[in-house]
Design an enzyme around this catalytic site. Sequence first.
Site, PDB file in Angstrom:
ATOM      1  N   PHE A  81       0.806  -1.226   0.000  1.00 49.24           N
ATOM      2  CA  PHE A  81       0.000   0.000   0.000  1.00 49.24           C
ATOM      3  C   PHE A  81       0.839   1.276   0.000  1.00 49.24           C
ATOM      4  CE2 PHE A  81       0.847  -0.101   4.587  1.00 49.24           C
ATOM      5  CZ  PHE A  81       1.013   1.249   4.872  1.00 49.24           C
ATOM      6  N   LYS A 129      -1.081  -6.629  -9.490  1.00 47.75           N
ATOM      7  CA  LYS A 129      -2.080  -6.673  -8.416  1.00 47.75           C
ATOM      8  C   LYS A 129      -1.694  -5.630  -7.360  1.00 47.75           C
ATOM      9  CE  LYS A 129      -2.813  -8.258  -4.559  1.00 47.75           C
ATOM     10  NZ  LYS A 129      -3.559  -7.147  -3.911  1.00 47.75           N
ATOM     11  N   GLU A 161      -5.128  -3.620  -2.060  1.00 49.27           N
ATOM     12  CA  GLU A 161      -6.557  -3.292  -2.063  1.00 49.27           C
ATOM     13  C   GLU A 161      -6.849  -2.004  -1.305  1.00 49.27           C
ATOM     14  OE1 GLU A 161      -4.859  -5.746  -0.753  1.00 49.27           O
ATOM     15  OE2 GLU A 161      -6.021  -6.967   0.653  1.00 49.27           O
ATOM     16  N   SER A 191       5.055  -7.154   3.338  1.00 47.15           N
ATOM     17  CA  SER A 191       5.599  -7.520   4.651  1.00 47.15           C
ATOM     18  C   SER A 191       6.340  -8.862   4.553  1.00 47.15           C
ATOM     19  CB  SER A 191       4.463  -7.607   5.660  1.00 47.15           C
ATOM     20  OG  SER A 191       3.527  -8.572   5.229  1.00 47.15           O
ATOM     21  N   CYS A 212       9.473   1.742   3.520  1.00 47.67           N
ATOM     22  CA  CYS A 212      10.334   0.601   3.868  1.00 47.67           C
ATOM     23  C   CYS A 212      11.755   1.054   4.112  1.00 47.67           C
ATOM     24  CB  CYS A 212      10.301  -0.424   2.754  1.00 47.67           C
ATOM     25  SG  CYS A 212      10.899   0.259   1.216  1.00 47.67           S
ATOM     26  N   GLU A 244       8.738  -4.497  13.244  1.00 48.18           N
ATOM     27  CA  GLU A 244       8.556  -3.432  12.256  1.00 48.18           C
ATOM     28  C   GLU A 244       7.251  -2.718  12.601  1.00 48.18           C
ATOM     29  OE1 GLU A 244       7.505  -4.441   8.143  1.00 48.18           O
ATOM     30  OE2 GLU A 244       8.564  -2.641   7.478  1.00 48.18           O
TER      31      GLU A 244
HETATM   32  P1  NAD Z   1       1.262  -6.653   2.946  1.00 49.12           P
HETATM   33  O1  NAD Z   1       2.268  -7.740   3.051  1.00 49.12           O
HETATM   34  O2  NAD Z   1       0.120  -6.645   3.887  1.00 49.12           O
HETATM   35  O3  NAD Z   1       0.614  -6.650   1.469  1.00 49.12           O
HETATM   36  C1  NAD Z   1       1.413  -6.681   0.320  1.00 49.12           C
HETATM   37  C2  NAD Z   1       0.610  -7.347  -0.804  1.00 49.12           C
HETATM   38  O4  NAD Z   1       0.324  -8.689  -0.440  1.00 49.12           O
HETATM   39  C3  NAD Z   1      -0.723  -6.659  -1.075  1.00 49.12           C
HETATM   40  O5  NAD Z   1      -0.920  -6.595  -2.463  1.00 49.12           O
HETATM   41  C4  NAD Z   1      -1.730  -7.560  -0.390  1.00 49.12           C
HETATM   42  O6  NAD Z   1      -2.976  -7.566  -1.031  1.00 49.12           O
HETATM   43  C5  NAD Z   1      -1.080  -8.935  -0.495  1.00 49.12           C
HETATM   44  N1  NAD Z   1      -1.443  -9.800   0.624  1.00 49.12           N
HETATM   45  C6  NAD Z   1      -1.789  -9.420   1.883  1.00 49.12           C
HETATM   46  N2  NAD Z   1      -2.050 -10.495   2.636  1.00 49.12           N
HETATM   47  C7  NAD Z   1      -1.866 -11.589   1.847  1.00 49.12           C
HETATM   48  C8  NAD Z   1      -1.968 -12.996   2.061  1.00 49.12           C
HETATM   49  N3  NAD Z   1      -2.324 -13.497   3.245  1.00 49.12           N
HETATM   50  N4  NAD Z   1      -1.689 -13.801   1.037  1.00 49.12           N
HETATM   51  C9  NAD Z   1      -1.330 -13.320  -0.149  1.00 49.12           C
HETATM   52  N5  NAD Z   1      -1.219 -11.991  -0.418  1.00 49.12           N
HETATM   53  C10 NAD Z   1      -1.470 -11.129   0.571  1.00 49.12           C
HETATM   54  O7  NAD Z   1       2.085  -5.283   3.006  1.00 49.12           O
HETATM   55  P2  NAD Z   1       1.517  -3.800   3.100  1.00 49.12           P
HETATM   56  O8  NAD Z   1       0.964  -3.581   4.460  1.00 49.12           O
HETATM   57  O9  NAD Z   1       0.670  -3.490   1.923  1.00 49.12           O
HETATM   58  O10 NAD Z   1       2.862  -2.957   2.925  1.00 49.12           O
HETATM   59  C11 NAD Z   1       3.723  -2.660   3.991  1.00 49.12           C
HETATM   60  C12 NAD Z   1       4.843  -3.659   4.066  1.00 49.12           C
HETATM   61  O11 NAD Z   1       5.565  -3.662   2.835  1.00 49.12           O
HETATM   62  C13 NAD Z   1       5.865  -3.311   5.138  1.00 49.12           C
HETATM   63  O12 NAD Z   1       6.267  -4.504   5.757  1.00 49.12           O
HETATM   64  C14 NAD Z   1       7.021  -2.712   4.344  1.00 49.12           C
HETATM   65  O13 NAD Z   1       8.289  -2.808   4.944  1.00 49.12           O
HETATM   66  C15 NAD Z   1       6.959  -3.522   3.099  1.00 49.12           C
HETATM   67  N6  NAD Z   1       7.619  -2.849   1.995  1.00 49.12           N
HETATM   68  C16 NAD Z   1       8.844  -3.308   1.634  1.00 49.12           C
HETATM   69  C17 NAD Z   1       9.528  -2.693   0.612  1.00 49.12           C
HETATM   70  C18 NAD Z   1      10.875  -3.173   0.207  1.00 49.12           C
HETATM   71  O14 NAD Z   1      11.397  -2.673  -0.759  1.00 49.12           O
HETATM   72  N7  NAD Z   1      11.475  -4.140   0.883  1.00 49.12           N
HETATM   73  C19 NAD Z   1       8.945  -1.601  -0.050  1.00 49.12           C
HETATM   74  C20 NAD Z   1       7.683  -1.160   0.338  1.00 49.12           C
HETATM   75  C21 NAD Z   1       7.023  -1.798   1.374  1.00 49.12           C
END
Ligand code: NAD
Length: 502
Positions: free
Chosen positions: A155, A179, A182, A232, A287, A387
């Site tokens: 997000f 994708k 959401e 994450s 991040c 985190e």
């Molecule tokens: P998230 O892991 O909740 O979601 C990421 C994606 O995975 C979304 O598209 C979501 O719909 C999908 N998703 C969520 N739950 C799922 C499941 N159970 N099974 C399959 N897909 C699923 O992450 P977020 O809250 O959207 O973003 C924040 C996180 O992203 C933080 O941990 C941040 O550190 C990380 N991030 C990392 C980087 C990097 O470069 N390493 C960059 C940006 C964000």
Amino acid sequence: MTTTVATRTISHWLDNQEFAGTGERFAPVTNPATGQVTGQVALADTADAQRVIAAAKAAFPAWRDTSIAKRTQILFAFRELLNARKAELAEIITSEHGKMLSDALGEISRGQEVVEFACGIAHLLKGGMTENASTKVDVASIRQPLGPVGIIAPFNFPAMVPMWFFPIAIAAGNTVVLKPSEKVPTAAIWLAELWAEAGLPAGVFNVLQGDKTAVDELLTNKAIKSISFVGSTPIAEYVYATGTAHGKRVQALGGAKNHAIVLPDADLDLAADAMVNAGFGSAGERCMAISALVAVGDIADELVAKIKERTVGLVTGDGTRNADMGPLVTKAHRDRVKSYVDAGEAAGATVVVDGRGVRADGEADGFWLGPTLLDNVTTDMSVYTDEIFGPVLSVVRVDTYDEALDLINSNPYGNGTAIFTNDGGAARRFQNEVEVGMVGINVPIPVPTAYYSFGGWKNSLFGDTHAHGVEGVHFFTRGKVVTTRWQDPSQRGINLGFPQNN
Ligand code: NAD
């Protein structure tokens, strides 16, 4: 209480048009600065996901055979449209994510850099050739696209993170299913419309809205050849394990816990500015945000005082107003971040600046939490170990550089880090010894420019390949080596025109 101001529906995109799908589940999309539900995003069912993937599959043969000259022209057109109209995209990002408009424009610019890098795909895809490797035998190496590729985004960067991947994927001749998160689904549709306007053929760039159901289809569907995931760590691990088990190439970027070390010789004003910018920018939902400040030696009191002085004046407010920092993305996330501050205080951390009672320049129902500075944080506190992804900067005090380095190297994450010092020898030692993928020396958020690659170590990235730069080109192509012998080569035909690429 959340109220609904509109019933806008955000759906999928395939074949250069919106696609409603047959899925019956929807998720609310919220404006974090008002707390109001502004729309409903479709959550794909498996049939919707298969339909979008099928469009990407159908478009692949023609796109991979489209000349590099033509592909590049479309990329340039996309870049020009994006540059001219990025203010529209920034408004969309702010309305769904909450970050300041200037910050939204900043992320678009970083994404645009990757588009500009991908405009040079002709050079990046050049292979190698050896004449007379054997007598009258030539050997050439070429790189070819993979096929339909999946991109799963978080997000916090609705435009930049997808743009780490799709410009290079498309330039290299792949077709894409994106994708988005959401929570922020509209930016992807805006980008899809822009691609169509730039002349990208139908089916090359597609958007699949949804949650785990959509992700699981991308991870298991045979047509999808690679997955670029950002999110994450637990989900990154799942995506990596499932995608690779289904024969896909996977790069899965995970979470982070970024430390900055400030050495006693550092310019403390510069360091304090940097800590405020990197700790509270985008409400800490980056991040690469600095979450743990490791103060070395006897500078801690002075440094904390300087950070406090700069933090108390920050304005938390609506991203469309003249504030410094916006709300958190959802109420649930705001409450979770706040609970970490509560837990840190209960465990003995000193709350130097308390964002919990912030008076924001915005609607009362916005998801507000002001910048929060915690001192005397210890490594057993949850505010340090987890985190948090919010505007909370924790100060950990240590006596020596070695203790500071040990903290970073024993952390399970390894995304970004920084050191503040005027001692070149110490900085050089740090860059050599630290086990983190992206290192800043007097630079708090060392996000690599597009022609280098972005990615962390340890639990911050699963897979071998980092995002964009030359590693991105390698990820979205695979190598082939051709060995050739012609006994009697001849080329016939007359054409006096100036040779053109088409
Ligand atoms: P998230 O892991 O909740 O979601 C990421 C994606 O995975 C979304 O598209 C979501 O719909 C999908 N998703 C969520 N739950 C799922 C499941 N159970 N099974 C399959 N897909 C699923 O992450 P977020 O809250 O959207 O973003 C924040 C996180 O992203 C933080 O941990 C941040 O550190 C990380 N991030 C990392 C980087 C990097 O470069 N390493 C960059 C940006 C964000």
